[in-house]
Design an enzyme around this catalytic site. Structure first.
Site, PDB file in Angstrom:
ATOM      1  N   GLY A 288      58.404  57.165 -62.466  1.00 32.42           N
ATOM      2  CA  GLY A 288      58.109  55.735 -62.493  1.00 32.42           C
ATOM      3  C   GLY A 288      56.813  55.434 -61.766  1.00 32.42           C
TER       4      GLY A 288
ATOM      5  CB  ILE B  69      62.281  57.430 -60.026  1.00 34.04           C
ATOM      6  CG1 ILE B  69      61.636  57.388 -58.636  1.00 34.04           C
ATOM      7  CG2 ILE B  69      63.005  56.121 -60.288  1.00 34.04           C
ATOM      8  CD1 ILE B  69      60.511  56.345 -58.522  1.00 34.04           C
ATOM      9  N   GLY B  70      63.313  60.889 -59.409  1.00 34.38           N
ATOM     10  CA  GLY B  70      62.757  62.199 -59.087  1.00 34.38           C
ATOM     11  C   GLY B  70      62.659  62.389 -57.589  1.00 34.38           C
TER      12      GLY B  70
ATOM     13  N   GLY C 128      63.092  53.455 -50.534  1.00 34.91           N
ATOM     14  CA  GLY C 128      64.355  53.794 -51.177  1.00 34.91           C
ATOM     15  C   GLY C 128      65.251  54.720 -50.375  1.00 34.91           C
TER      16      GLY C 128
ATOM     17  CE  LYS D 128      65.452  74.088 -51.440  1.00 35.54           C
ATOM     18  NZ  LYS D 128      66.314  75.038 -52.185  1.00 35.54           N
TER      19      LYS D 128
ATOM     20  CD  GLN E  96      59.541  61.718 -53.555  1.00 33.20           C
ATOM     21  OE1 GLN E  96      59.143  60.611 -53.271  1.00 33.20           O
ATOM     22  NE2 GLN E  96      59.671  62.120 -54.784  1.00 33.20           N
TER      23      GLN E  96
ATOM     24  CD  GLU F  97      54.939  53.967 -52.236  1.00 34.68           C
ATOM     25  OE1 GLU F  97      54.705  53.182 -51.306  1.00 34.68           O
ATOM     26  OE2 GLU F  97      55.207  53.596 -53.390  1.00 34.68           O
TER      27      GLU F  97
END
Lengths: 734, 169, 316
Positions: free
Chosen positions: A244, A471-472, A514, A623, A628, A695
């Site tokens: 996303g 979303i992964g 999230g 992990k 990410q 992020e």
């Protein structure tokens, strides 16, 4: 559960399950192709028809007429939906342009029709037969040209349009060492691998949409508002989302048109946005022009720092909030930021991974590198010299945690920074000029209310339900780990169900809020469930210990399965956040280190080594958290070296609108990547003491690449992406 | 419409299809084998990778009717939960995925890549065209470059493939 | 995609005859470019003649000591053929620099020669493009032209031919062997194969309607060092900004062809005569008369510098 005082010891601190690098629990489904994504739900409803979207052929103007007759006459065609026949539609506040355009056209490839047919092939062919008579209008498509007309934007989540502290103008004018440079970042695309896709089915006045969406409750709101129906008539289901990055925060044309198509065809309809349509039809990260001014004393203390950013969007759109980090990252008594927004008639700009900070850090962290050079300081030392423990605009407001300097030092040690030649253009290996660069990573920690329902059944299995999405990011796994830790069961005894509006409303996936928020919501529900178990057994909840599938109190032990009883026990709660994020500035920090090789002949740039050091609260699963970060580093390499939605300023659209034209990194572009997480817990962020990393990992990468290119070649490029054509004229003779 | 028969994951399948149907859509929409993904439908992402007669191809850029008599292997044919292929296991162990959408294509491609190296097919990064190619990270990265992962799991994917290649000897 | 009828060809001659007889017929082999374009209705054949069964995939030695490559030889197989690797390394390298493993497994020798431009305006049916829709104009001129041609352009089209393989074929003096609808065969030197855009950019080659490529023949090996240097932003799976295919002999003489700069692989005899004098001299001849846009002017220094790297590699 209200979280308004710092977290103390709680069951999560046992770290029996949390904090372990557990394999993802959805791994077997994803690796076998059996995890069901939106367009693939053959199982959920019978007689699905296929919808194919038609996009506007002009950037701005009006539809004078549409001839649908040829399309309707095609074999298999069941319905053609346009704004003319779709009924009254409203626009949700989260959408800037209408999802179904016409007669006004607001941007290129804005959806103007959906053809529904028995098969995909029939729908696609018929869609091409819709004849549209356009009346084009002129528009503004060039940010640089529109910059002068840009206005103050409304305050947004990224802060007010203007901020100031001290006397920036005076301090900058007086500074012995100063920098005043302008940088630019281009429009960028999320380019997630799964296209936006939905299946919609009506049952009377009730609508079910199997879709690919990061924010279920927002989507439910916006679907209801757009269609003018009650929210409780809308059911959204999105258990797997094929990426996303902010592009699926919103309801997009696939979902709305599937619903409208299903209503018109009186059958379930599935719609995926064709890849060449996605780049102009959906949202993108807006381009920015950024001016940065830094003044410092000769010993390297920043005395003035100013950051201005210009971006553009459709009328009623918002700015790319690229100055936010500059308010918080470095000390300095005199400071200012400003954001200005121009009206552009390009497709809708909106959030993409680390909105604001990602492009803001791309500029700021080149500027800091340049300033260090002017001061003849090592760029790491310059950053550490200007570290701050408090919000520089409000010196009484501390950071909840700030291990920025440690990230830089540990990274420098691990990366071998000492071996670097600080003079640019001096290191060569064979055909390549070699350079290393560093940049800070910074991203604020946001917290959002998040709910969950937890059920304990008579086999001792714990089931978690929340409308949180994966979303992964690894949501399935960390939510499972949270419930397992709280209820004292192995992870294998936890079932996690996500992405369904029938479940409690969660924070959703965005803004790197999230993981922390949604697991805190699961924590809250588990606290309630523990109470229910203890109460049922007559235990004192405070001293009940949940471990090994058993609940212990004093000398009594009861297996959870037995405690649950035949009918099981269920609890629901949500985490709500007080004002700890106001009292304390909550942010995540890091440092990016990059080594590049630049081909001395062709100026092709290849990344050779990458390291990120992150301080981001408790790492719930090292992990998936590491993934990410490396994923964000990869996207950062794309932003630095190749990603640019090219604007045709005459015709008003993004020209390179497919995955061949919009290049994102491939395997060959990315070396082995290393990530180090500092051992940090942040009791101000939530009972989980976690923050986000998804992020943080992209913020600063681009600048680290740019700084490495400068170190390799001595060529400073301030306009992203840094492609060979921007170097070639200044490369040494071959 | 046209008739076509081929073998998918060891089972023969006969279909009567619109000639325009791609192999990918035949698998996903007609045979309900949705493991092969549609990321771009134009050969620009690799999510649709399947093996036809042992060779990997983009199933979005070939018509189903062109595969009369062919043997097709999709991700579902490599392994399923409970009996995973070693590469599927290695992807889980090394977290060689995030959103999962490109994953089946990556895994099918990886299986084929190891076969291609074994068969001695050179690559763009092979230093000597006439030498036998080796399983090296640079080789894997180049050969896997037709499979885009926007989540950026590349580093982990290469680790996963390297492990399986190593254990095969 | 427009509906079409489909047949599997039985022989090359029948295929060519059918292609000439049936209105809107096209051959399909690998399909990797044609289907891409059909989905966007840039190509709209009414009838597809599947030539994959024609057994044109063999690679065999010629009496002259060269190699005859069947039109249907897949890019992977051609690149991996031991004779090609040993004697025509340039061809192997060019093939391996192109596309992806998946695409090379499907793409054929003939199809690769015939692949169409990747100009983004050609690919967008809402935009004017003289190649796609003669007379509609060229949006690339004055538009996004970073990838576009700097040589051989016309006021109607500045598209490039994107094939890497074709650059090698040009440097290797390949010959294209075809059969026409009447069953007649002919041999077309690769240098004569592509047509300049001029006033008809829609016509890209000298092939007649229905003419089917049977094979591409390479003359006997010329030795020398074979180098294909492809320059691109992304490290793989991307079209060339520019590429240089070169064969350099020990005495410094040799051949050089450019990709990514024109509607065809660009090779100039006069430039090759300058090879012993170095990259600057060669580039000057190769790029004589170049008319870059503001956005692709970098290709001129890039060609010279890439040539320099190639000549230096050849000496190494």
């Amino acid at each position: 559960m209200k979280f308004d005082t710092p977290a103390t010891n709680n069951p999560i601190d046992q770290l029996k399950v949390i904090g372990h690098p557990t394999d993802r629990i959805d791994g077997p489904l994803k690796t076998t192709g059996t995890a069901p994504y939106a367009y693939e739900r053959h199982d959920v409803v019978a007689h699905q028809a296929y919808g194919y979207v038609v996009g506007a052929a002009i950037a701005k103007g009006r539809i004078a007429g549409m001839d649908l007759s040829k399309a309707k006459a095609e074999p298999g065609v069941l319905a053609v939906v346009t704004a003319d026949n779709a009924g009254k539609l409203k626009k949700a506040d989260r959408n800037t342009a209408k999802l179904l355009g016409g007669p006004e056209i607001e941007h290129y490839h804005q959806a103007i029709a959906l053809v529904v047919a028995e098969t995909f092939e029939e729908a696609r062919a018929a869609a091409m037969l819709i004849a549209v008579d356009y009346v084009p209008a002129g528009g503004a498509f060039d940010l640089a040209a529109a910059k002068g007309s840009a206005k103050k934007s409304e305050p947004s989540f990224g802060g007010p349009a203007d901020t100031a502290a001290g006397d920036f103008a005076g301090a900058f004018a007086a500074a012995p060492v100063k920098l005043d440079e302008t940088y630019s970042t281009p429009d960028q695309a999320h380019a997630m691998m799964e296209p936006h896709a939905s299946i919609a089915a009506w049952d009377g006045d009730r609508l079910t949409v199997w879709t690919s969406n990061q924010m279920i409750d927002w989507g439910r709101d916006d679907m209801a508002k757009t269609l003018g129906i009650a929210k409780d008539k809308v059911h959204l289901i999105s258990p797997y989302v094929g990426g996303g990055f902010g592009g699926k925060l919103w309801v997009r044309a696939d979902a709305l048109l599937a619903a409208l198509g299903a209503r018109a065809a009186k059958r379930p309809v599935k719609v995926a946005l064709p890849r060449p349509l996605i780049f102009n039809n959906t949202t993108h990260r807006p381009a920015t022009i950024q001016r940065i001014r830094i003044g410092a004393s000769p010993d390297g203390k920043i005395t003035a720092i100013g950051h201005e950013s210009w971006s553009g969007d459709l009328p009623d759109g918002g700015p790319e909030t690229a100055v936010g980090q500059t308010r918080l990252l470095y000390a300095g008594a005199n400071r200012m930021t400003a954001m200005r927004l121009a009206t552009l008639d390009l497709p809708e700009g909106n959030a993409m991974r680390a909105p604001g900070e990602a492009p803001g850090m791309m500029a700021l962290e080149i500027a800091v590198d340049e300033m260090a050079e002017k001061l003849k300081l090592d760029p790491i030392e310059f950053r550490i010299l200007n570290d701050t423990a408090v919000d520089p605009e409000h010196p009484k407001r501390p950071f909840s945690q700030r291990h920025f300097a440690e990230c830089l030092r540990i990274g420098a040690e691990h990366f071998g920074w000492r071996k670097r030649n600080a003079s640019p253009g001096k290191t060569r290996e064979g055909r390549f000029l070699i350079g290393t660069g560093v940049a800070a990573a910074f991203r604020n920690n946001l917290v959002l209310a998040s709910g969950a329902r937890v059920r304990l059944d008579n086999r001792g299995v714990v089931t978690v339900e929340t409308d949180m999405t994966d979303i992964g990011t690894g949501s399935y796994t960390i939510i499972g780990q949270t419930a397992a830790e709280m209820m004292g069961v192995p992870l294998e005894r936890v079932v996690v169900r996500l992405g369904d509006s029938a479940y409690p409303v969660s924070a959703g996936s965005g803004g790197q809020f999230g993981a922390n928020s949604s697991t805190a919501g699961v924590y809250a529900a588990c606290v309630k469930l523990r109470d229910a178990v203890a109460r049922k057994l007559g235990f004192n909840s405070a001293d009940a210990i949940f471990a090994d599938g058993t609940v212990h109190s004093g000398n009594r032990s009861v297996p959870l399965a037995e405690a649950a009883g035949e009918r099981g026990l269920e609890a629901e709660d949500k985490i709500e956040f007080g004002d700890l994020d106001k009292k304390y500035q909550q942010s995540t920090f890091g440092a990016h280190f990059v080594e590049v090789g630049v081909d001395v002949a062709t100026a092709e740039i290849r990344v050779r080594r990458m390291l990120a050091v992150c301080a981001a609260g408790r790492i719930l699963n090292p992990k998936s958290a590491r993934s990410q970060v490396i994923g964000a580093m990869t996207m950062g390499v794309g932003a630095a070296l190749m990603e640019e939605l090219v604007v045709d300023k005459r015709r008003g659209f993004f020209v390179n609108h497919d995955l061949a034209g919009y290049e994102v990194p491939v395997h060959a572009d990315i070396p082995h990547q290393e990530v180090i997480f500092l051992d940090e817990t942040d009791p101000m962020s939530s009972p989980m003491k976690a923050k986000g990393v998804g992020e943080l990992g992209i913020c600063g990468v681009g600048a680290a690449v740019a700084n490495a290119i400068y170190n390799a070649t001595g060529i400073r490029v301030r306009d992203y992406p840094i492609t060979l054509d921007k170097l070639i004229d200044r490369m040494p003779a071959v | 419409m046209a008739k076509v028969s081929f073998n998918v994951n060891g089972e023969s399948r006969a279909l009567d299809l619109d000639t325009r149907t791609t192999l990918l859509d035949a698998l996903r929409e007609h045979l309900l084998l949705t493991g092969s993904k549609k990321g771009c439908d134009h050969g620009q992402c690799g999510a649709c990778t399947v093996m036809v007669n042992g060779r990997r191809i983009n199933s979005c850029l070939t018509l189903a009717v062109m595969h009369e008599g062919d043997a097709i292997t999709t991700i579902e044919g490599l392994g399923m939960p409970g009996h995973l292929h070693p590469l599927q296991q290695a992807f889980i162990k090394h977290d060689g995925y995030q959103c999962g959408y490109c994953t089946p294509g990556q895994i099918v491609s990886a299986v084929a890549v190891l076969d291609e190296i074994k068969a001695g097919i050179p690559s763009h990064v092979s230093a000597d065209l006439n030498a036998i190619p080796q399983v090296a990270e640079a080789e894997l990265r180049e050969r896997m470059s037709g499979n885009i992962c926007r989540c950026g799991a590349y580093s982990n994917i290469v680790d996963a493939i390297t492990e399986v290649a190593g254990s095969k000897g | 995609m427009k509906p079409f009828t489909y047949e599997r060809a039985q022989s090359p001659a029948e295929a060519a005859a059918a292609a000439a007889r049936i209105a809107g017929a096209k051959f399909i082999a690998g399909g990797t470019n044609l289907l891409d374009l059909m989905k966007l209705e840039i190509e709209t054949p009414a009838h597809l003649i599947d030539v994959n069964g024609l057994k044109l995939d063999t690679i065999e030695a010629t009496a002259e000591g060269g190699l005859r490559i069947g039109a249907l030889a897949r890019n992977t197989d051609l690149a991996a053929d031991p004779r090609v690797r040993r004697n025509y390394g340039l061809l192997s390298r060019a093939l391996l620099a192109g596309a992806s493993g998946q695409l090379r497994n499907k793409a054929t020798t003939a199809g690769n020669l015939l692949q169409r431009t990747r100009c983004p305006y050609f690919y967008d049916t809402n935009q004017p493009c003289n190649k796609r829709q003669p007379g509609s104009g060229c949006a690339a001129i004055g538009g996004f032209s970073r990838q576009h041609a700097v040589l051989g352009v016309s006021e109607n089209c500045i598209a490039t031919q994107p094939s890497d393989m074709a650059v090698a074929m040009m440097a290797l003096d390949a010959t294209v062997e075809t059969v026409r609808a009447d069953g007649a065969t002919r041999k077309i030197p690769i240098a004569d194969f592509y047509r300049a855009p001029a006033d008809t950019p829609e016509t890209e080659t000298v092939l007649a309607p229905g003419e089917l490529i049977l094979a591409v023949t390479l003359p006997k090996p010329v030795g020398g060092k074979h180098i294909y240097h492809k320059v691109r932003d992304r490290a793989s799976y991307a079209f060339a900004l520019v590429s240089v295919g070169a064969i350099v002999q020990r005495d410094g003489s040799g051949r050089a062809a450019l990709g990514g700069v024109a509607h065809k692989p660009w090779r100039i005899a006069a430039a090759e005569a300058e090879m012993p004098r170095g990259a600057k001299a060669v580039a000057e001849r190769l790029l004589a008369g170049a008319t870059p846009t503001h956005e692709n002017a970098f290709k001129l220094p890039l060609v010279e510098r890439t040539l320099a790297a190639v000549l230096s590699d050849a000496r190494a």
